[in-house]
Design a protein around this motif. Sequence first.
Motif, PDB file in Angstrom:
ATOM      1  N   LEU A 144      36.977  28.683  39.161  1.00 19.69           N
ATOM      2  CA  LEU A 144      38.359  28.964  39.537  1.00 19.69           C
ATOM      3  C   LEU A 144      38.427  29.751  40.840  1.00 19.69           C
ATOM      4  O   LEU A 144      39.294  29.476  41.683  1.00 19.69           O
ATOM      5  N   VAL A 145      37.549  30.725  41.023  1.00 26.87           N
ATOM      6  CA  VAL A 145      37.526  31.487  42.280  1.00 26.87           C
ATOM      7  C   VAL A 145      37.237  30.550  43.442  1.00 26.87           C
ATOM      8  O   VAL A 145      37.882  30.628  44.512  1.00 26.87           O
ATOM      9  N   GLU A 146      36.284  29.647  43.264  1.00 31.45           N
ATOM     10  CA  GLU A 146      35.947  28.693  44.322  1.00 31.45           C
ATOM     11  C   GLU A 146      37.121  27.762  44.623  1.00 31.45           C
ATOM     12  O   GLU A 146      37.187  27.205  45.724  1.00 31.45           O
ATOM     13  N   ASN A 147      38.026  27.594  43.680  1.00 30.80           N
ATOM     14  CA  ASN A 147      39.172  26.716  43.865  1.00 30.80           C
ATOM     15  C   ASN A 147      40.462  27.473  44.148  1.00 30.80           C
ATOM     16  O   ASN A 147      41.558  26.961  43.910  1.00 30.80           O
ATOM     17  N   GLY A 148      40.336  28.704  44.644  1.00 30.26           N
ATOM     18  CA  GLY A 148      41.490  29.412  45.177  1.00 30.26           C
ATOM     19  C   GLY A 148      42.213  30.340  44.233  1.00 30.26           C
ATOM     20  O   GLY A 148      43.338  30.756  44.521  1.00 30.26           O
ATOM     21  N   LEU A 149      41.590  30.725  43.133  1.00 31.98           N
ATOM     22  CA  LEU A 149      42.256  31.601  42.171  1.00 31.98           C
ATOM     23  C   LEU A 149      42.805  32.869  42.805  1.00 31.98           C
ATOM     24  O   LEU A 149      43.891  33.329  42.445  1.00 31.98           O
ATOM     25  N   LEU A 150      42.071  33.437  43.729  1.00 32.09           N
ATOM     26  CA  LEU A 150      42.433  34.749  44.272  1.00 32.09           C
ATOM     27  C   LEU A 150      43.318  34.655  45.509  1.00 32.09           C
ATOM     28  O   LEU A 150      43.560  35.677  46.177  1.00 32.09           O
ATOM     29  N   GLU A 151      43.801  33.455  45.813  1.00 29.58           N
ATOM     30  CA  GLU A 151      44.671  33.245  46.978  1.00 29.58           C
ATOM     31  C   GLU A 151      46.025  32.703  46.528  1.00 29.58           C
ATOM     32  O   GLU A 151      46.188  32.207  45.427  1.00 29.58           O
ATOM     33  N   ASN A 152      46.995  32.789  47.432  1.00 30.26           N
ATOM     34  CA  ASN A 152      48.332  32.156  47.248  1.00 30.26           C
ATOM     35  C   ASN A 152      48.997  32.462  45.903  1.00 30.26           C
ATOM     36  O   ASN A 152      49.207  31.547  45.106  1.00 30.26           O
ATOM     37  N   PRO A 153      49.361  33.700  45.620  1.00 30.07           N
ATOM     38  CA  PRO A 153      49.261  34.862  46.489  1.00 30.07           C
ATOM     39  C   PRO A 153      47.880  35.520  46.425  1.00 30.07           C
ATOM     40  O   PRO A 153      47.157  35.355  45.432  1.00 30.07           O
ATOM     41  N   LYS A 154      47.564  36.248  47.475  1.00 26.65           N
ATOM     42  CA  LYS A 154      46.299  36.955  47.551  1.00 26.65           C
ATOM     43  C   LYS A 154      46.273  38.070  46.506  1.00 26.65           C
ATOM     44  O   LYS A 154      47.192  38.878  46.417  1.00 26.65           O
ATOM     45  N   VAL A 155      45.218  38.111  45.728  1.00 27.67           N
ATOM     46  CA  VAL A 155      45.085  39.102  44.657  1.00 27.67           C
ATOM     47  C   VAL A 155      44.466  40.384  45.215  1.00 27.67           C
ATOM     48  O   VAL A 155      43.461  40.349  45.931  1.00 27.67           O
ATOM     49  N   ASP A 156      45.078  41.524  44.862  1.00 27.07           N
ATOM     50  CA  ASP A 156      44.598  42.824  45.339  1.00 27.07           C
ATOM     51  C   ASP A 156      43.824  43.592  44.277  1.00 27.07           C
ATOM     52  O   ASP A 156      43.031  44.484  44.605  1.00 27.07           O
ATOM     53  N   ALA A 157      44.052  43.297  43.011  1.00 27.96           N
ATOM     54  CA  ALA A 157      43.361  43.975  41.908  1.00 27.96           C
ATOM     55  C   ALA A 157      43.397  43.054  40.698  1.00 27.96           C
ATOM     56  O   ALA A 157      44.247  42.159  40.611  1.00 27.96           O
ATOM     57  N   ALA A 158      42.462  43.277  39.764  1.00 28.71           N
ATOM     58  CA  ALA A 158      42.387  42.414  38.581  1.00 28.71           C
ATOM     59  C   ALA A 158      42.104  43.255  37.345  1.00 28.71           C
ATOM     60  O   ALA A 158      41.367  44.245  37.404  1.00 28.71           O
ATOM     61  N   PHE A 159      42.675  42.825  36.229  1.00 30.12           N
ATOM     62  CA  PHE A 159      42.514  43.547  34.970  1.00 30.12           C
ATOM     63  C   PHE A 159      42.267  42.533  33.860  1.00 30.12           C
ATOM     64  O   PHE A 159      42.932  41.503  33.780  1.00 30.12           O
ATOM     65  N   GLY A 160      41.287  42.833  33.020  1.00 36.25           N
ATOM     66  CA  GLY A 160      40.992  41.966  31.886  1.00 36.25           C
ATOM     67  C   GLY A 160      40.595  42.781  30.675  1.00 36.25           C
ATOM     68  O   GLY A 160      40.022  43.874  30.810  1.00 36.25           O
ATOM     69  N   ILE A 161      40.899  42.281  29.488  1.00 39.57           N
ATOM     70  CA  ILE A 161      40.498  42.952  28.253  1.00 39.57           C
ATOM     71  C   ILE A 161      39.850  41.941  27.318  1.00 39.57           C
ATOM     72  O   ILE A 161      40.083  40.740  27.410  1.00 39.57           O
ATOM     73  N   HIS A 162      39.019  42.478  26.428  1.00 41.18           N
ATOM     74  CA  HIS A 162      38.328  41.649  25.434  1.00 41.18           C
ATOM     75  C   HIS A 162      38.393  42.359  24.091  1.00 41.18           C
ATOM     76  O   HIS A 162      38.154  43.568  24.005  1.00 41.18           O
ATOM     77  N   VAL A 163      38.707  41.627  23.038  1.00 47.18           N
ATOM     78  CA  VAL A 163      38.757  42.218  21.702  1.00 47.18           C
ATOM     79  C   VAL A 163      37.349  42.510  21.198  1.00 47.18           C
ATOM     80  O   VAL A 163      36.368  41.876  21.603  1.00 47.18           O
ATOM     81  N   GLN A 164      37.267  43.480  20.286  1.00 43.07           N
ATOM     82  CA  GLN A 164      36.015  43.818  19.604  1.00 43.07           C
ATOM     83  C   GLN A 164      36.303  43.944  18.112  1.00 43.07           C
ATOM     84  O   GLN A 164      37.067  44.816  17.689  1.00 43.07           O
TER      85      GLN A 164
END
Length: 410
Positions: free
Chosen positions: A167-187
């Motif tokens: 996904l990153v290689e296919n433009g995930l972080l563009e249009n709009p340009k991403v400035d920060a990212a947050f993710g969570i995972h259950v335990q």
Amino acid sequence: MGTTAAEIKKRAEELRGQITADRRHLHQIPEIGMDLPGTADYIRRRLDEMGIPWKNCGGDLPEKVTKDFVEAGFPRMERAVGITAVIGHGSPCILLRADMDALPIREDNDLDFKSENGWGHMCGHDSHVAMLLGAAQILKEREDSLKGTVKLVFQPGEETGAGARVLVENGLLENPKVDAAFGIHVQSVTKTGELGYAVGVNSASLDTFIVKIKGSGGHSSQPQLCIDPLMIMNQIYQAVNLLATREADPAATVALTCGVAKGGTAVNIIPDEAELHIGVRTLDVQAAEHLTKRIPELIDHYVKAWRGDYDMTVFHTPCTYSDEKLCRELVPFAEEILGRENVSQIPPMTGTEDFGYITKEVPGMFAFIGAGQPGNAPLHNPHMVLDEDVLPLGAALHAYTAISWLDLQG
């Protein structure tokens, strides 16, 4: 419309029924790999119902990538399809991520909504999608007051170690340009509502080497006429294990495992081929770089020393890295939603998480939220069950984190 932590939690609780329904539907239709048509269709339909525009992200995979995954034991995957959605306008932009693929594990639970198709959401990605859909509703209702943009991504192929990369290689972080990212995972083995995060390296890298050794078979009574791939495999097995003990810093956490070693059909036959799968996990970037350089060298030298040949398939998944500054900014928001006593810093996990492809490019934070209690079946277990009380909490955490971070940047 209110945006305090209490108001966001209240709205998430009001949406509990829908969030739970989303999770249970997805739980019954688990799909594995990069192309998840049933899962993706459901997410698109839900986004349409909320009036949130979406786009597909991904595309056709190169034939070599498809073949490499088949070599690694995955079903043939010819395309990767993720979904992005944008709420708000302008800069800055924060990305919220939910992975959506399942595992090739048959669920063994007594649930009304258990999977029956032979695969299972035994890593909880169904809950990740449901929580992000809940957050999407909360954010959409407050879109006019957002001080920037929230970009949602529903990502395939996390269990392949490469879904985020595609996904990153296919433009995930563009249009709009991403400035920060947050993710969570259950335990499933952590008390519901407790959040743990690591600053800096957050999860181990994973480097995988699938080696197919080509010899020349024959009768075991005439080894001089043969090139024995089993002997070559055995020498590589010993060499790479010694490598981890002699060329990696003892202070670096390195787990090297040869999980597959196979070849041969009978005691009196030297086979033509043998196969060895080598996996290296480490929390130390320098150790990873060194070992991923040296392991192919050892393989090449040992095979050639005994006059063999080989094919090798290699996969790399980097460490996930939680940016220190971003953690300082986001942790107080998590404490407002979950309670300060329920948020703590924890050691990095020795497992691997492909969110690292995102944190290589932009500041990110990855955290684990409890959805059970100690003693429960762990993730990747056919008996794993989640406490669904985590669902509104996760939705509120996503939404409040995004709203508050955008406010902070203003």
